[in-house]
Design a protein around this motif. Structure first.
Motif, PDB file in Angstrom:
ATOM      1  N   ALA A   1      14.920   9.113 -14.151  1.00  0.00           N
ATOM      2  CA  ALA A   1      14.440   8.831 -12.792  1.00  0.00           C
ATOM      3  C   ALA A   1      13.120   9.531 -12.489  1.00  0.00           C
ATOM      4  CB  ALA A   1      15.497   9.262 -11.775  1.00  0.00           C
ATOM      5  N   VAL A   2      12.757  10.526 -13.267  1.00  0.00           N
ATOM      6  CA  VAL A   2      11.532  11.268 -12.977  1.00  0.00           C
ATOM      7  C   VAL A   2      10.332  10.446 -13.408  1.00  0.00           C
ATOM      8  CG1 VAL A   2      10.231  13.365 -13.407  1.00  0.00           C
ATOM      9  CG2 VAL A   2      12.724  13.417 -13.353  1.00  0.00           C
ATOM     10  N   PRO A   3       9.454  10.095 -12.469  1.00  0.00           N
ATOM     11  CA  PRO A   3       8.294   9.307 -12.891  1.00  0.00           C
ATOM     12  C   PRO A   3       7.265  10.188 -13.604  1.00  0.00           C
ATOM     13  CG  PRO A   3       8.353   9.570 -10.490  1.00  0.00           C
ATOM     14  CD  PRO A   3       9.470  10.382 -11.040  1.00  0.00           C
ATOM     15  N   LEU A   4       6.632   9.620 -14.638  1.00  0.00           N
ATOM     16  CA  LEU A   4       5.631  10.368 -15.391  1.00  0.00           C
ATOM     17  C   LEU A   4       4.248  10.075 -14.815  1.00  0.00           C
ATOM     18  CD1 LEU A   4       6.811   9.563 -19.022  1.00  0.00           C
ATOM     19  CD2 LEU A   4       7.261  11.626 -17.699  1.00  0.00           C
ATOM     20  N   PRO A   5       3.403  11.086 -14.750  1.00  0.00           N
ATOM     21  CA  PRO A   5       2.048  10.827 -14.245  1.00  0.00           C
ATOM     22  C   PRO A   5       1.197  10.174 -15.338  1.00  0.00           C
ATOM     23  CG  PRO A   5       2.307  13.146 -14.722  1.00  0.00           C
ATOM     24  CD  PRO A   5       3.621  12.507 -15.026  1.00  0.00           C
TER      25      PRO A   5
ATOM     26  N   PRO B   1       0.599   6.066 -16.511  1.00  0.00           N
ATOM     27  CA  PRO B   1       1.029   4.669 -16.342  1.00  0.00           C
ATOM     28  C   PRO B   1       1.444   3.997 -17.654  1.00  0.00           C
ATOM     29  CG  PRO B   1      -1.326   4.922 -15.916  1.00  0.00           C
ATOM     30  CD  PRO B   1      -0.777   6.290 -16.042  1.00  0.00           C
ATOM     31  N   VAL B   2       0.809   4.360 -18.746  1.00  0.00           N
ATOM     32  CA  VAL B   2       1.134   3.717 -20.024  1.00  0.00           C
ATOM     33  C   VAL B   2       2.537   4.122 -20.476  1.00  0.00           C
ATOM     34  CG1 VAL B   2       0.396   3.376 -22.397  1.00  0.00           C
ATOM     35  CG2 VAL B   2      -1.309   3.733 -20.597  1.00  0.00           C
ATOM     36  N   ALA B   3       2.784   5.442 -20.423  1.00  0.00           N
ATOM     37  CA  ALA B   3       4.102   5.937 -20.807  1.00  0.00           C
ATOM     38  C   ALA B   3       5.169   5.400 -19.859  1.00  0.00           C
ATOM     39  CB  ALA B   3       4.102   7.459 -20.802  1.00  0.00           C
ATOM     40  N   GLU B   4       4.826   5.291 -18.564  1.00  0.00           N
ATOM     41  CA  GLU B   4       5.778   4.787 -17.579  1.00  0.00           C
ATOM     42  C   GLU B   4       6.264   3.380 -17.925  1.00  0.00           C
ATOM     43  OE1 GLU B   4       7.600   4.989 -14.882  1.00  0.00           O
ATOM     44  OE2 GLU B   4       7.430   7.161 -15.025  1.00  0.00           O
ATOM     45  N   ARG B   5       5.320   2.544 -18.288  1.00  0.00           N
ATOM     46  CA  ARG B   5       5.696   1.151 -18.577  1.00  0.00           C
ATOM     47  C   ARG B   5       6.559   1.049 -19.821  1.00  0.00           C
ATOM     48  NH1 ARG B   5       0.627  -0.226 -16.391  1.00  0.00           N
ATOM     49  NH2 ARG B   5      -0.415   0.074 -18.369  1.00  0.00           N
ATOM     50  N   ALA B   6       6.334   1.992 -20.752  1.00  0.00           N
ATOM     51  CA  ALA B   6       7.051   1.917 -22.022  1.00  0.00           C
ATOM     52  C   ALA B   6       8.488   2.413 -21.900  1.00  0.00           C
ATOM     53  CB  ALA B   6       6.290   2.728 -23.065  1.00  0.00           C
TER      54      ALA B   6
ATOM     55  N   VAL C   1       0.878  -1.166   0.000  1.00  0.00           N
ATOM     56  CA  VAL C   1       0.000   0.000   0.000  1.00  0.00           C
ATOM     57  C   VAL C   1       0.914   1.214   0.000  1.00  0.00           C
ATOM     58  CG1 VAL C   1      -1.779   1.257   1.226  1.00  0.00           C
ATOM     59  CG2 VAL C   1      -1.778  -1.233   1.266  1.00  0.00           C
ATOM     60  N   LEU C   2       0.882   1.968  -1.086  1.00  0.00           N
ATOM     61  CA  LEU C   2       1.815   3.070  -1.263  1.00  0.00           C
ATOM     62  C   LEU C   2       1.053   4.382  -1.146  1.00  0.00           C
ATOM     63  CD1 LEU C   2       4.726   3.865  -2.089  1.00  0.00           C
ATOM     64  CD2 LEU C   2       3.906   3.931  -4.433  1.00  0.00           C
ATOM     65  N   VAL C   3       1.356   5.123  -0.081  1.00  0.00           N
ATOM     66  CA  VAL C   3       0.701   6.410   0.129  1.00  0.00           C
ATOM     67  C   VAL C   3       1.610   7.494  -0.433  1.00  0.00           C
ATOM     68  CG1 VAL C   3      -0.155   8.010   1.859  1.00  0.00           C
ATOM     69  CG2 VAL C   3      -0.422   5.557   2.199  1.00  0.00           C
ATOM     70  N   SER C   4       1.089   8.344  -1.318  1.00  0.00           N
ATOM     71  CA  SER C   4       1.954   9.367  -1.896  1.00  0.00           C
ATOM     72  C   SER C   4       1.138  10.551  -2.386  1.00  0.00           C
ATOM     73  CB  SER C   4       2.758   8.785  -3.060  1.00  0.00           C
ATOM     74  OG  SER C   4       3.558   9.783  -3.627  1.00  0.00           O
ATOM     75  N   HIS C   5       1.795  11.703  -2.470  1.00  0.00           N
ATOM     76  CA  HIS C   5       1.149  12.860  -3.071  1.00  0.00           C
ATOM     77  C   HIS C   5       1.552  12.965  -4.532  1.00  0.00           C
ATOM     78  CE1 HIS C   5       5.205  14.229  -2.481  1.00  0.00           C
ATOM     79  NE2 HIS C   5       4.955  15.183  -3.345  1.00  0.00           N
ATOM     80  N   ASP C   6       2.504  12.114  -4.957  1.00  0.00           N
ATOM     81  CA  ASP C   6       3.144  12.268  -6.264  1.00  0.00           C
ATOM     82  C   ASP C   6       2.457  11.355  -7.281  1.00  0.00           C
ATOM     83  OD1 ASP C   6       4.822  12.116  -8.478  1.00  0.00           O
ATOM     84  OD2 ASP C   6       6.607  12.520  -7.269  1.00  0.00           O
ATOM     85  N   LEU C   7       1.737  11.968  -8.190  1.00  0.00           N
ATOM     86  CA  LEU C   7       0.999  11.176  -9.178  1.00  0.00           C
ATOM     87  C   LEU C   7       1.940  10.335 -10.030  1.00  0.00           C
ATOM     88  CD1 LEU C   7      -1.671  13.716 -10.447  1.00  0.00           C
ATOM     89  CD2 LEU C   7      -2.083  11.594  -9.214  1.00  0.00           C
ATOM     90  N   GLY C   8       3.161  10.842 -10.261  1.00  0.00           N
ATOM     91  CA  GLY C   8       4.123  10.096 -11.062  1.00  0.00           C
ATOM     92  C   GLY C   8       4.518   8.794 -10.381  1.00  0.00           C
ATOM     93  N   VAL C   9       4.829   8.877  -9.082  1.00  0.00           N
ATOM     94  CA  VAL C   9       5.207   7.677  -8.323  1.00  0.00           C
ATOM     95  C   VAL C   9       4.061   6.674  -8.340  1.00  0.00           C
ATOM     96  CG1 VAL C   9       5.721   6.830  -6.008  1.00  0.00           C
ATOM     97  CG2 VAL C   9       6.862   8.865  -6.873  1.00  0.00           C
ATOM     98  N   ILE C  10       2.851   7.175  -8.144  1.00  0.00           N
ATOM     99  CA  ILE C  10       1.677   6.303  -8.131  1.00  0.00           C
ATOM    100  C   ILE C  10       1.510   5.629  -9.495  1.00  0.00           C
ATOM    101  CG2 ILE C  10      -0.848   6.311  -7.983  1.00  0.00           C
ATOM    102  CD1 ILE C  10       0.299   6.607  -5.265  1.00  0.00           C
ATOM    103  N   ALA C  11       1.634   6.413 -10.554  1.00  0.00           N
ATOM    104  CA  ALA C  11       1.453   5.857 -11.905  1.00  0.00           C
ATOM    105  C   ALA C  11       2.486   4.773 -12.180  1.00  0.00           C
ATOM    106  CB  ALA C  11       1.564   6.970 -12.938  1.00  0.00           C
ATOM    107  N   GLN C  12       3.699   4.994 -11.640  1.00  0.00           N
ATOM    108  CA  GLN C  12       4.763   4.031 -11.909  1.00  0.00           C
ATOM    109  C   GLN C  12       4.580   2.739 -11.128  1.00  0.00           C
ATOM    110  OE1 GLN C  12       9.114   3.840 -10.400  1.00  0.00           O
ATOM    111  NE2 GLN C  12       9.071   5.505 -11.888  1.00  0.00           N
ATOM    112  N   MET C  13       4.073   2.830  -9.896  1.00  0.00           N
ATOM    113  CA  MET C  13       4.100   1.685  -8.996  1.00  0.00           C
ATOM    114  C   MET C  13       2.778   0.939  -8.862  1.00  0.00           C
ATOM    115  SD  MET C  13       7.218   1.559  -7.611  1.00  0.00           S
ATOM    116  CE  MET C  13       7.049   0.707  -6.051  1.00  0.00           C
ATOM    117  N   ALA C  14       1.651   1.647  -8.938  1.00  0.00           N
ATOM    118  CA  ALA C  14       0.401   1.064  -8.464  1.00  0.00           C
ATOM    119  C   ALA C  14      -0.292   0.196  -9.509  1.00  0.00           C
ATOM    120  CB  ALA C  14      -0.548   2.171  -8.010  1.00  0.00           C
ATOM    121  N   ASP C  15      -1.034  -0.815  -9.003  1.00  0.00           N
ATOM    122  CA  ASP C  15      -1.964  -1.543  -9.848  1.00  0.00           C
ATOM    123  C   ASP C  15      -3.329  -0.873  -9.789  1.00  0.00           C
ATOM    124  OD1 ASP C  15      -0.009  -3.543 -10.320  1.00  0.00           O
ATOM    125  OD2 ASP C  15      -0.464  -4.376  -8.345  1.00  0.00           O
TER     126      ASP C  15
END
Lengths: 329, 327, 688
Positions: free
Chosen positions: C609-613, C615-620, C213-227
């Motif tokens: 290293a900068v996560p993108l908000p 998820p599709v772009a993040e995975r690519a 369970v990842l609590v964050s204010h950062d949409l980029g981190v969330i997009a990169q990590m979350a299901d």
């Protein structure tokens, strides 16, 4: 759906002015806030009432009796409290009420003056040392450490024979001179952290001069600590004063203070308690009241007092608990 | 860590030397031993007074620096503190009195510290409950009573108790009953009875100070992240509080230890005088009244060593308790 | 009942904090529903005060005694709310473990790292001390701490921030928990370290099979990590969905606004979409939808009742108009008012504009002092060692670097207006080395600063009218002139002139930053130094301030030196960018050139290293992970300072490496006339 989209405004900034709780508070909010918190602290309110009553007693009380503190009633020696002598009489027939109030007056004045003087010195020296740093700072800290090597009691006692004829004002200066060091240390460390704060840096980069920065930014931001400290310093100064006077190194005849009265009454205490306990009780009551005010003020001035405590408060706590025993213990 | 302590020690030695010189200068400038001799009956001649003063090394016609030079070289080379104004050895008096004072100060301060730390931590955990409030009120009253008054209160209380019971329950004059016969046990209990009130006068103040301060640091710790981490690991609240909370909250007490010794030193002076202990404090007050410069300086030396030693102990304690200081 | 896949079920969780001295209780969490399934990653996203951290702590029963918790938290069908402390302690750390935000304060300072990790093992497992210690070393190895056996004996303060967070994760997985709760685990860290720590979290999850369970204010981190993602606002979950669907087709206007407010690394230009207003204080909740006062889609019915989470199980939203949004899929700018940013009216050609600030070869060292009383110099820290800056009228230079890169020192050197230790600083054509005091004082008016923390940069004891007047007074502006200027300045930054008599604490974070900007503009400077001006603000507020800065720049023709660790913000706002590493400028040039075709391997790693908000772009994306921490700046080694962490250097043939080891690279243009230079012997050519 389309109709619901509002017209685009260019005033991107104004939108942030939507009401927030704090933004709606009146400009004088802080003062009122502090007062409210202070009134909520029962100890502080009780302390304030006691201090006011004691001042009233010390300065109006003497006019309520026709006895002067130097009067001697040969008809009444070692008499317990009565309608003529409200607090009883001493070994020579002195009126204990008049004497005690006279002593209370002197002790209150000395306490206030010492606290005022030492706080001003501590604030200025601490702020300058912390702000300018370097050798100014290093020399000052060595000086402070040096002054802390001896308990002030020892030093004042050694000097006191020289001050036999100078009266109590010199005694005030002496007490203040040995009462500012710990406060100065705390103000110094507060200044060092304030100096790194961005509003001070901003002022430096705007070209504001150092002394102006100290007066306009540093000292006002250390003020709540200094106020609390000065309050408690009144109590500790009175304790130092009475202790020195008790041993004959402070206030000397013909002046009287609570300390000299306690000294005079000590031997009589078990048999003629009124000669001892009125002065002793008033002394404890006054210091207690002052400490209660200081404690309440600290909590009221410190928004985080309830939950976590800010570092500067921690410093204040340290100084408070260390200075109380320092003066007279 | 040793390097750190060595540095602190060097700094304290520097402070010691400078402060002892200042104390010597101050005592010599302020006291007037000449008056002591001139007040003798029959009044001795000026030359005789001068001779006596010079013999004692306290002639005010000799420059202070020169007097200090003689005094300090005697001290460093022979461990000699000079002679007191009635031509007895300061060293002998010093040796007699130092243990009387140290006994009182050490027992009083340690007792106050231990009780205060325990009480403060306990009070913080029980914040706003009756027991916390009771200890808070008690501390406030004690902190508002000067030590000399506390000693007088205790003494008067003991007198009242003894009168009421008709026995000498609490013996409060001196540090032993003169001419007491009996075995070791009798001496020990005699000592303990004599120690009770003076120690209490000192310890109560320490207890009040330490408990207020420990309560504050403990409250800070109660809201700390690492206490939460300890609980998140699976430690019970109580274990987390003792192992992680109290352990960290006692660190600042070491700083207080140094400052509180200043208070203990002053307090001991008062209690000794009030309870008739022939310790350093009583000696100091007598010496001032007799203008006995060398004795006054000796007491000052004792005070400086005690204060600086307590500062050093505080530093060592701090370094032992807090790994962040060691580096 | 809980279905087998559902590990943790939170139902109608409510948390209230008791008010001090009889004041009303403050609700922090107001009815949260969540489920966590085995092995999945659930992201909880929200701004400060949304109740996301309180929710996480409430699950473990770690809130202070003043918190009142109601509702239900079931772990494998076992109710946790109301469980006695002893039994809860048995679950904490063994079945649910927690990783906290600030790893420095989360370790007990007086115990060794190894002992603290071993303690976690000893609490739950029947092993002896030696075995626990061996296990601690294994765990440290798992999270990638070099020389784990030696690291066991370190104290927390001897670790860097990233190392501490790794150790924290090691401690959390010590008992192979079923659930790992991570509360803002990377917020205090630099972006390359953040990437490392996120990687470690993934490893830990893989090794233990735990749900995260990842609590964050950062949409980029969330997009990169979350299901799956749950969005929280004002103490409630307002939307929950699979990560792709949430980002592609949000059904709550708040989620839509958040996505529009974030500047992105992969797109540029145009104003951001600010969400008007600020989140409501708990005491202001009126019973309607808490977002209604800020919502452009609000209708009368939004003010009367608080909407419940509705919709298909896979995508719930608490909005009465969720279906409309699901159907229409508007872009954020189609729903939210977007301010116009007037185009700048400057000569477009860079060469035609006069230089405002020129810095070359700037060096600043700090002595390392030893000794208690008499300090003596035993060494030097090269905080800044070869910085180049070039700003022309009307342009924004973004200065990028991680902590310890010397950004702040560079700023203070420039702002000091004194002769630098080495190198040259030229402000408006005047060399600062040759200035007398009066000239420095005059020049100060041309150069003003806005700091990061809007609370710390305003004196809390001064009304804001005095705050804004301070630079004018320092420049000896006559009083009537000052009185006339203050209302204008307040209006300029979007505040009301009537606010002049209020104190800083009466304003919100975004408003305070506007006050700082007004103060800086008071003396009409030509160059504004912005030191992380938006990093302390929530994204929805940050967008408004960034838009204001863009407007002011266009209207007043200001030049900005914009310092930030956030590359997305730089990309959004800056014209040119300068990248620093260990006190040196390693790459600089136009934003397009540097971001699209980075030449220095450090810049490439930073961008990666900068996560993108998204998820599709993040995975690519292909990720370049930077190894280790930056080395200490106390030693000034020969050759390239980056080579210890450089992927290019590692891949080089030994004979080619010699150059990196012996020769310090200088800034070289990518091509003649191109505004793009890098300090690397083997720069990368072509697209990023």
């Amino acid at each position: 759906m389309t109709g619901a989209v509002p017209t685009v405004t260019t005033a991107d900034a104004v939108i942030e002015n939507a009401p927030t709780t704090v933004a709606d508070a009146a400009p004088a909010g802080r003062g009122r806030l502090v007062l409210g918190r202070l009134l909520a602290a029962r100890g502080a309110v009780a302390g304030t009432v006691i201090v006011l009553l004691l001042f009233l007693l010390a300065f109006v009380g003497p006019y309520l009796t026709h006895w002067h503190y130097t009067d001697i009633d040969y008809a009444a020696m070692r008499q317990p409290p009565s309608a003529t002598h409200w607090f009883g009489t001493g070994g020579l027939g002195q009126d204990v009420y008049a004497q005690t109030l006279r002593g209370l007056q002197k002790s209150l004045i000395i306490g206030l003056l010492v606290a005022l003087l030492s706080t001003v010195v501590a604030g200025l020296v601490g702020a300058c040392a912390g702000y300018f740093g370097g050798w100014t700072d290093r020399l000052l800290i060595f000086f402070v450490d040096l002054m802390l090597v001896f308990p002030s009691f020892l030093v004042i006692t050694i000097i006191s024979p020289r001050l036999k004829n100078t009266g109590w004002i010199a005694f005030v200066v002496l007490l203040a001179a040995f009462n500012w060091m710990i406060t100065a240390r705390v103000v110094r460390s507060m200044t060092i952290s304030l100096k790194e704060r961005e509003f001070v840096r901003a002022a430096q980069f705007m070209g504001v001069r150092p002394l102006r920065i100290i007066l306009r930014h540093i000292l006002p931001n250390a003020a709540s600590y200094l106020i609390v400290d000065a309050t408690i310093a009144v109590g500790s100064a009175v304790m130092s004063e009475t202790a020195l006077s008790y041993f004959g190194f402070g206030v000397k005849a013909p002046d009287v203070s609570l300390g000299t009265l306690i000294a005079d009454g000590t031997d009589a205490a078990p048999t003629y308690p009124w000669m001892f306990y009125f002065a002793a009780g008033l002394l404890v009551l006054f210091v207690l009241a002052v400490n209660l005010i200081g404690d309440g003020l600290r909590d009221a001035l410190d928004p985080t007092a309830e939950a976590g405590r800010a570092p500067s408060r921690r410093a204040a706590r340290l100084s408070r608990s260390t200075r109380t025993p320092k003066g007279s213990r | 860590m040793l390097r750190y302590l060595a540095k602190r020690l060097a700094y304290y030695l520097l402070l010691l030397v400078v402060s002892v010189f200042l104390a010597y200068a101050l005592s010599s400038a302020s006291l007037n031993p000449r008056a002591y001799f001139e007040a003798k009956q029959p009044r001795p001649s000026a030359a005789a007074v001068d001779r006596q003063l010079t013999a004692l090394g306290i002639n005010d016609h000799t420059p202070i620096v020169e007097r200090f030079g003689h005094w300090s070289s005697d001290l460093v080379l022979h461990g000699d503190l000079g002679r007191s104004i009635n031509d007895t050895s300061v060293n002998a008096e010093f040796g007699r009195r130092i243990w009387v004072s140290l006994r009182l100060m050490l027992i009083g301060s340690l007792l106050g510290m231990l009780l205060g730390v325990a009480g403060g931590a306990w009070s913080a955990v029980r914040q706003y409950r009756i027991s916390d409030r009771a200890l808070t009120i008690f501390s406030f009253v004690v902190l508002s009573t000067p030590v000399f008054l506390m000693a007088l209160f205790l003494k008067n209380g003991a007198i009242a108790l003894n009168q009421a019971s008709g026995h000498q329950l609490i013996n409060f004059t001196g540090y032993e009953t003169p001419g007491l016969t009996g075995g070791f046990g009798a001496h020990l209990s005699d000592w303990a009875v004599h120690l009770l009130l003076p120690t209490l006068s000192l310890a109560l103040g320490g207890l009040a100070t330490y408990s207020r301060y420990q309560r504050g640091t403990m409250l800070d710790v109660l809201g700390s992240d690492y206490l939460r981490t300890a609980e998140a690991k699976g430690l019970t609240r109580r274990r987390a509080l003792v192992k992680h909370g109290l352990r960290t909250a006692v660190i600042p007490m070491s700083t207080l230890f140094a400052y509180s010794f200043l208070g203990i030193l002053t307090g001991a002076t008062f209690t000794e005088t009030i309870f008739g202990w022939h310790g350093m404090g009583e000696w100091f007050i007598n010496a001032i009244n007799e203008n006995d410069t060398n004795a006054v300086v000796a007491v000052n030396l004792f005070a400086a060593v005690v204060v600086l030693a307590s500062g050093f102990v505080a530093d060592a304690l701090h370094a032992a308790l807090d790994p962040r200081v060691r580096h | 009942m809980t279905s087998p896949a559902e590990l943790l079920t939170v139902r109608d969780l409510r948390v209230e904090f008791a008010g001090a001295r009889g004041r009303a209780a403050t609700p922090a969490v107001r009815g949260v529903d969540l489920t966590v399934r085995r092995g999945e990653t659930l992201g909880i996203v929200g701004e400060s005060g949304s109740g996301k951290s309180v929710t996480a702590l409430a699950v473990l029963g770690l809130l202070p005694g003043t918190a009142g918790i109601t509702g239900s938290v079931e772990l494998d069908g076992r109710e946790l709310v109301g469980l006695p402390g002893r039994e809860l302690a048995r679950i904490r750390g063994s079945r649910i473990a927690m990783v906290f935000q600030d790893p420095l304060s989360a370790f007990t300072p007086v115990y060794r790292i190894g002992d603290q990790i071993a303690e976690a093992v000893l609490v739950h497992q029947k092993v002896d001390k030696a075995a626990a210690r061996r296990r601690a070393a294994e765990l440290l190895d798992l999270v990638g701490i070099p020389d784990p056996v030696r690291a066991l004996d370190s104290f927390p303060h001897e670790f860097s921030g990233g190392m501490r967070q790794r150790a924290m994760i090691a401690m959390a997985v010590a008992n192979e928990p079923d659930i790992l709760l991570a509360d803002e685990p990377t917020t205090a860290l630099d972006v390359t370290i953040q990437a490392q720590v996120l990687d470690v979290l993934r490893t830990a999850q893989r090794e233990t099979g735990a749900a995260l369970v990842l609590v964050s204010h950062d949409l980029g981190v969330i997009a990169q990590m979350a299901d799956r993602v749950a969005v929280m606002y004002a103490g409630r979950v307002v939307e929950t969905a699979g990560v792709d669907e949430l980002f592609a087709a949000p059904r709550h206007p708040y989620t839509l606004g958040l996505i529009g407010a974030v500047p992105r690394l992969d797109t540029r230009g145009g104003p951001l979409v600010p969400i008007p207003g600020t989140p409501p204080a708990p005491s202001q909740l009126t019973g309607g939808c808490p977002f209604a006062p800020r919502c452009p889609l609000a209708e009368d019915r939004c003010l009367t009742g608080e909407p419940q989470l509705t919709g298909p199980e896979s995508h719930l939203a608490a909005c009465v108009r969720a279906d409309e949004l699901a159907e229409r899929r508007p872009a954020p700018a189609e729903v939210y008012p977007v301010p116009d940013v007037p185009p700048s009216a400057l000569a477009p050609l860079r060469a035609d504009r006069e230089p405002v600030l020129r810095v070359s070869g700037l060096t600043k060292t700090f002595p390392i002092l030893k000794g208690a009383v008499f300090k003596r110099r035993v060494g030097e820290v090269y905080a800044v060692d070869g910085v180049e800056l070039d700003i022309r009228r009307g342009e924004t230079l973004g200065l990028v670097g991680e902590s310890g890169s010397g950004k702040s020192t560079t700023l203070f050197e420039v702002l000091g207006l004194a002769r630098p230790e080495a190198g040259r600083i030229e402000l408006l054509g005047q060399d600062t080395a040759g200035l007398d005091r009066a000239a420095v004082h005059r020049l100060r008016a041309q150069l003003q600063i806005v700091f990061q923390d809007p609370m710390a940069s305003l004196d809390p004891r001064m009304p804001i009218g005095d705050v804004i007047a301070e630079p004018l007074r320092a420049q000896r502006t006559p009083k009537p002139e000052i009185d006339r200027r203050i209302p204008d300045l307040l209006r300029l930054v979007g505040l009301e002139p009537a606010h002049a008599s209020r104190y800083p604490h009466e304003f919100s974070g975004g408003q305070r930053q506007r006050i700082s900007i007004a103060r800086a503009l008071a003396v009409e400077p030509q160059l504004l130094v912005l030191d992380e001006p938006v990093s302390a603000l929530d994204v929805s507020i940050q967008a408004g301030v960034l838009n204001l800065l863009q407007r002011l720049k266009a209207e007043l023709g200001l030049a900005y030196l914009f310092v930030s660790h956030d590359l997305s913000v730089i990309r959004h706002l800056a014209d040119r960018v300068s990248v620093m590493y260990l006190g040196r400028t390693v790459e600089q040039g136009s934003v397009e050139a540097v971001f699209n075709t980075p030449r220095h391997p450090y810049t490439r790693a930073l961008l990666s290293a900068v996560p993108l908000p998204d998820p599709v772009a993040e995975r690519a994306r292909e990720r370049v992970l930077l190894a280790g921490d930056p080395p200490s700046p106390t030693e000034r080694r020969a050759g390239c300072r980056f080579r210890g962490r450089c992927a290019v250097y590692t891949a080089l043939a030994p004979e080619l490496r010699t150059r990196c080891e012996q020769e310090s690279p200088v800034l070289l243009d990518a091509a003649p006339d191109a505004d793009h230079a890098a300090a690397c012997h083997y720069p990368t050519e072509g697209q990023a």
